[in-house]
Design an enzyme around this catalytic site. Structure first.
Site, short mmCIF file in Angstrom:
data_model
loop_
_atom_site.label_atom_id
_atom_site.label_comp_id
_atom_site.label_asym_id
_atom_site.label_seq_id
_atom_site.Cartn_x
_atom_site.Cartn_y
_atom_site.Cartn_z
N ASN A 94 63.24 53.18 37.76
CA ASN A 94 63.20 53.11 36.30
C ASN A 94 61.78 52.92 35.77
O ASN A 94 61.54 53.08 34.58
CB ASN A 94 64.09 51.96 35.82
CG ASN A 94 64.08 51.80 34.31
OD1 ASN A 94 64.53 52.66 33.58
ND2 ASN A 94 63.54 50.68 33.85
N SER A 152 64.04 61.60 31.77
CA SER A 152 64.08 61.62 30.31
C SER A 152 64.52 63.00 29.87
O SER A 152 64.36 63.98 30.62
CB SER A 152 62.69 61.32 29.73
OG SER A 152 62.68 61.44 28.32
N TYR A 166 53.46 63.48 30.12
CA TYR A 166 54.73 62.77 30.32
C TYR A 166 55.86 63.75 30.61
O TYR A 166 56.67 63.54 31.52
CB TYR A 166 55.04 61.95 29.07
CG TYR A 166 56.33 61.17 29.13
CD1 TYR A 166 56.40 59.96 29.79
CD2 TYR A 166 57.48 61.65 28.49
CE1 TYR A 166 57.58 59.23 29.84
CE2 TYR A 166 58.66 60.94 28.54
CZ TYR A 166 58.71 59.72 29.21
OH TYR A 166 59.88 59.01 29.26
N ALA A 168 55.62 66.75 31.90
CA ALA A 168 55.43 67.32 33.24
C ALA A 168 55.93 66.37 34.31
O ALA A 168 56.59 66.77 35.27
CB ALA A 168 53.95 67.64 33.45
N LYS A 170 58.20 63.89 34.06
CA LYS A 170 59.64 63.68 34.05
C LYS A 170 60.40 64.92 34.52
O LYS A 170 61.44 64.80 35.18
CB LYS A 170 60.09 63.27 32.64
CG LYS A 170 59.62 61.88 32.23
CD LYS A 170 60.11 60.81 33.19
CE LYS A 170 59.81 59.41 32.69
NZ LYS A 170 60.29 58.36 33.62
N ILE A 199 66.74 55.76 22.81
CA ILE A 199 67.40 54.52 23.21
C ILE A 199 66.69 53.34 22.55
O ILE A 199 65.45 53.26 22.57
CB ILE A 199 67.39 54.34 24.75
CG1 ILE A 199 67.94 55.60 25.43
CG2 ILE A 199 68.20 53.10 25.13
CD1 ILE A 199 69.36 55.97 25.05
#
Length: 265
Positions: A94, A152, A166, A168, A170, A199
């Site tokens: 996580n 994500s 980010y 790329a 994920k 979220i």
């Protein structure tokens, strides 16, 4: 046949669980309630507060501090856990997105300094690689494992200005997981990805909170709503699911129009 999900005697490692309002800790609480021994990792000593909260709720828990971008620290972490508990049954990757002490590194691609790209890839992808790589051989030896990566929707499905690095990282987690899934399926090890949308964690920005109002469900998701999906994929009952991606976004990526409903339908 036991249809009840439980994690009795299971050792579960959750990275990025330092925030009291995050997905990692929400998942840890569910797993602890279901009988898992929950091991939490973050970069700061607030992880001990999270572990003590779980213990107060009746779970068996322990906190560890490690910088997961540092492979030597990851090796020491996993060796310590194996020494303490003898195995790792479940790994939930996580960690990523935001790290205490580091600034947000979003940047338009054309103006992006190389160090911002490197930092984002390292924090959002390499951390997942480092921990998975260190844990996987122990799972192969034990002929059992459940790995769940928190990726994500940003990257695999959608993106935003300033989020190329980010995105790329994920998206790469999903691709990496598919290959690993094929390689270790024969060892009774599964690896899957959960893709959260908007979220309502403590790190959610004002603009993200507003965007969440335009999802079909009309609100941001709760961390535990993502946690329940993670927990199912970590369970024995999910033994025939591997290499897959599961979106938890209130239906947001289904819709083409994402503005006020009164202007469209």
């Amino acid at each position: 046949m036991n249809a009840q999900i439980n994690f009795d005697d299971k050792i579960c490692l959750i990275t990025g669980a330092g925030s009291s309002s995050g997905i990692g800790f929400a998942t840890a609480q569910i797993l602890g309630q279901l009988g898992a021994k929950v091991l939490l990792v973050s970069t700061s000593d607030r992880i001990y507060e999270r572990a003590n909260e779980l213990i107060a709720q009746g779970a068996e828990a322990q906190g560890y501090i490690a910088n997961l971008m540092d492979r030597q620290q990851v090796t020491i972490l996993i060796n310590n856990i194996i020494s303490d508990y003898g195995k790792i049954d479940i790994l939930i990757n996580n960690a990523g997105m935001i790290q205490v002490g580091l600034e947000d590194d979003s940047s338009l691609f054309a103006q992006m300094p190389d160090e911002i790209w490197d930092s984002s890839i390292e924090r959002n992808l390499t951390t997942c690689y480092n921990v998975t790589r260190a844990v996987l051989q122990h799972m192969i030896t034990a002929n059992y494992g459940r790995i769940v990566n928190v990726s994500s929707v940003t990257g695999p499905l959608v993106s935003s200005p300033g989020s190329s690095a980010y995105s790329a990282a994920k998206a790469a987690i999903v691709g990496m997981s598919r290959s690993i899934a094929i390689e270790v399926a024969k060892n009774n090890i599964t690896i899957n990805n959960v893709l959260p949308g908007w979220i309502a964690t403590g790190s959610q920005t004002e603009s993200e909170a507003v965007a969440a109002l335009y999802t079909p469900i009309g609100r941001g998701g709760k961390p535990e709503e993502v946690g329940h999906m993670i927990v199912f994929l970590a369970a024995e009952q999910a033994s025939y699911i591997t290499g897959q991606t599961f979106v938890v976004d209130g239906g947001n990526t289904l819709q083409e129009y994402k503005g006020p409903s009164e202007l469209f339908w």
